[in-house]
Design a protein around this motif. Structure first.
Motif, PDB file in Angstrom:
ATOM      1  N   ALA A  90       0.831  -1.208   0.000  1.00 59.76           N
ATOM      2  CA  ALA A  90       0.000   0.000   0.000  1.00 59.76           C
ATOM      3  C   ALA A  90       0.865   1.257   0.000  1.00 59.76           C
ATOM      4  O   ALA A  90       0.587   2.220  -0.721  1.00 59.76           O
ATOM      5  CB  ALA A  90      -0.943  -0.009   1.198  1.00 59.76           C
ATOM      6  N   VAL A 141      -2.065   4.827   5.635  1.00 62.99           N
ATOM      7  CA  VAL A 141      -2.073   3.367   5.510  1.00 62.99           C
ATOM      8  C   VAL A 141      -2.277   2.704   6.869  1.00 62.99           C
ATOM      9  O   VAL A 141      -3.053   1.751   7.005  1.00 62.99           O
ATOM     10  CB  VAL A 141      -0.770   2.886   4.827  1.00 62.99           C
ATOM     11  N   TRP A 147      -5.623  -2.798   2.453  1.00 68.55           N
ATOM     12  CA  TRP A 147      -4.898  -3.903   1.795  1.00 68.55           C
ATOM     13  C   TRP A 147      -5.669  -4.473   0.613  1.00 68.55           C
ATOM     14  O   TRP A 147      -5.090  -5.028  -0.306  1.00 68.55           O
ATOM     15  CB  TRP A 147      -4.597  -5.043   2.752  1.00 68.55           C
ATOM     16  N   SER A 152      -5.047   1.355  -3.116  1.00 69.44           N
ATOM     17  CA  SER A 152      -4.642   1.489  -1.702  1.00 69.44           C
ATOM     18  C   SER A 152      -5.321   2.635  -0.969  1.00 69.44           C
ATOM     19  O   SER A 152      -4.694   3.333  -0.176  1.00 69.44           O
ATOM     20  CB  SER A 152      -3.120   1.636  -1.587  1.00 69.44           C
TER      21      SER A 152
END
Length: 195
Positions: A90, A141, A147, A152
């Motif tokens: 990501a 993230v 995921w 992403s």
């Protein structure tokens, strides 16, 4: 055509289910057994249209009614990008997308089993990212753990802070199901929305 025709979503995606639920129509879901491997020389648009139709037809072998199939890919710099599947993936994807525009192509296929009618098209949606630094990317993230999202990010959540601009006819397309086009197709098949 019968306005009481069963509606079947050929997907187990919770995102697509929540989008379809917005229409207030009763529906069931069914997992399509579909090989999603791209064909040689197949464009992103050809791929999503073929897979959307294949998913609808796969489920039509099991259920009768109006079958909704959908597929989506993201394209950046002319390349199809997939789901990152990990934190590292990501971070790498978002770093590569910083300052760029990604195009999401969503294929929609609506198949009416009784009349063998197939309605299908592709809906594009463009996402332009801000220039992102590594600290911003990492914080995002870690917060949303995207995921299993192509590109992403989750546009319906914190991912909105990553963008400079969103362009397209229907924001639902970005999440995975173009509802404006779907409503058009359902009306063509005799389903009243709102009912």
């Amino acid at each position: 055509m019968s306005p009481h025709c069963q509606i079947v979503l050929a997907s187990t995606s919770p995102f697509r289910q929540s989008l379809l639920a917005k229409l207030g129509l009763p529906f069931i879901t069914s997992s399509p057994a579909t090989d999603e491997t791209p064909l040689a020389q197949e464009s992103a648009q050809q791929l999503v249209l073929r897979l959307a139709k294949a998913k609808a037809l796969a489920v039509a072998d099991i259920h009768q009614g109006i079958i909704i199939g959908s597929d989506q890919v993201a394209v950046v710099d002319g390349q199809i990008i997939g789901k990152p599947h990990s934190r590292e993936g990501a971070i790498a994807q978002l770093s590569a997308q910083s300052g760029k525009t990604i195009t999401f192509y969503t294929g929609l296929a609506v198949y009416h089993t009784e009349s063998s009618t197939m309605l299908a098209d592709i809906e594009p949606f463009h996402v332009t990212f801000r220039d992102l630094n590594l600290a911003e990317i990492t914080a995002y993230v870690d917060a949303e753990q995207p995921w299993y999202c192509a590109g992403s990010f989750k546009s319906e959540g914190l991912g909105i802070c990553l963008f400079d601009r969103l362009e397209g006819r229907d924001p639902n397309t970005l999440v995975g199901l173009p509802l404006i086009l779907l409503c058009q197709y359902l009306r063509q098949l005799g389903i009243k929305i709102p009912g």
